[in-house]
Design an enzyme around this catalytic site. Structure first.
Site, mmCIF file in Angstrom:
data_model
loop_
_atom_site.group_PDB
_atom_site.id
_atom_site.type_symbol
_atom_site.label_atom_id
_atom_site.label_comp_id
_atom_site.label_asym_id
_atom_site.label_seq_id
_atom_site.Cartn_x
_atom_site.Cartn_y
_atom_site.Cartn_z
ATOM 1 N N GLY A 40 0.785 -1.225 0.000
ATOM 2 C CA GLY A 40 0.000 0.000 0.000
ATOM 3 C C GLY A 40 0.813 1.269 0.000
ATOM 4 O O GLY A 40 0.264 2.361 -0.180
ATOM 5 N N LYS A 194 -26.494 30.031 13.817
ATOM 6 C CA LYS A 194 -26.905 28.679 14.211
ATOM 7 C C LYS A 194 -26.620 28.474 15.690
ATOM 8 O O LYS A 194 -25.527 28.785 16.166
ATOM 9 C CB LYS A 194 -26.129 27.629 13.412
ATOM 10 C CG LYS A 194 -26.348 27.654 11.936
ATOM 11 C CD LYS A 194 -25.545 26.555 11.266
ATOM 12 C CE LYS A 194 -24.064 26.758 11.508
ATOM 13 N NZ LYS A 194 -23.232 25.743 10.837
#
Length: 314
Positions: A40, A194
């Site tokens: 990998g 918010k």
């Protein structure tokens, strides 16, 4: 001092953007090879001479973020060891930008760590686009040229001819960005505040400003899951906005973002190609993609020619 050559290379994050930049500049994309080992690990090899060259490496660190960041670091190191004169990573989407401060105990300031990694790898300077937190420029000890996509977005909406509209910031942190946009199109500004009233209890939104009787344009730098965007659009329509449009620079569109936008009452979401759209988002008719390749190409040319880049700033 360099020998006058400049070269543009790219990682695997957004080769289409790199090719568009090269087209604007009239240069071929640099030859290189990306690969992986069986375990990998990623590898990178430059396939042409870059000794003494002014090298620009185009790599937005989008999903998968860690892979694209590591790939960028390896590319920078390779150019340094190949004796490039100057190495400028062009990072339209800066990774970990939302982790720019200690907002809770015992957390990393990841945006600063990324800056340190880029410097240690061998970057000479950085060219980026719409940083989530402008103070990230100060995390570097090398020059950072911070461009804005607003001119591209403004031009689109001016051509579209929607008429008088209100520019809306979806949160307090984006007010300065929305204010500059509103100034460019001579529009009033509104802000959505918010507030979460309790843990796991839905947000309450308060609108500061008047949007009644006219279209609203929500401006943000990133659309991630689109939850905030959709709730903002609902609040604007409840307060009398006739239509809601949205614009952002970085269409991250993770998780349920595409589905939320598709099922919302938002008329159109205008984004740039700073990061490639995922497969689901590519199919949405509500999404319009504008290119920032010309803007980044002009930035690259100004850096190479050592001319002022300030005319590209909003």
């Amino acid at each position: 001092m360099g020998d006058g050559k400049f070269k543009v290379f790219c990682g695997t994050a957004n080769p289409a953007l790199a090719d568009a930049i090269c087209s604007y500049l009239g240069v071929p994309r640099g030859k290189a090879e990306h690969g992986k080992f069986s375990d990998g690990e990623t590898r990178y090899q430059i396939l042409e001479n870059v000794r003494g060259a002014d090298v620009f490496v185009v790599q937005p660190c989008c999903n998968p973020v860690d892979f694209h960041l590591m790939q960028l670091l390896l590319m920078i190191d390779a150019f340094k060891r190949a004796s490039a004169w100057r190495i400028t990573p062009v990072i339209p989407y800066y990774p970990y930008a939302r982790q720019d401060r200690k907002d809770r105990p015992r957390v990393a300031i990841s945006a600063k760590l990324v800056a340190d990694l880029l410097e240690t790898a061998g970057s000479s300077r950085v060219l980026s686009l719409d940083l989530h937190a402008p103070q990230i420029q100060g995390y570097f000890n090398i020059p950072v040229d911070h461009l804005y996509a607003a001119p591209v977005l403004v031009e689109y909406f001016q051509r579209k001819g929607i008429g008088p509209m209100t520019v809306v910031s979806p949160d307090a942190g984006g007010v300065e960005r929305a204010r500059l946009f509103a100034k460019r199109i001579d529009a009033p500004l509104a802000i959505v505040d918010k507030r979460r009233i309790d843990v796991n209890v839905s947000e309450v939104m308060h609108l500061i400003g008047d949007v009644a009787g006219r279209p609203a344009l929500v401006i943000d730098d990133i659309i991630d899951t689109a939850g905030t965007l959709v709730k903002t659009a609902e609040a604007l329509l409840e307060h009398g906005a006739t239509k809601v449009y949205a614009a952002c620079t970085h269409p991250v569109f993770s998780g349920p973002a595409a589905e939320r936008i598709m099922n919302s009452e938002i008329e159109e979401v205008v984004v740039t190609d700073s990061v490639p759209l995922n497969g689901t988002a590519q199919k949405l008719p509500k999404i319009t993609v504008l290119s920032v390749a010309g803007l980044l190409a002009r930035g690259i040319q100004s850096i190479h020619e050592e001319t002022s880049i300030s005319e590209l700033f909003i």
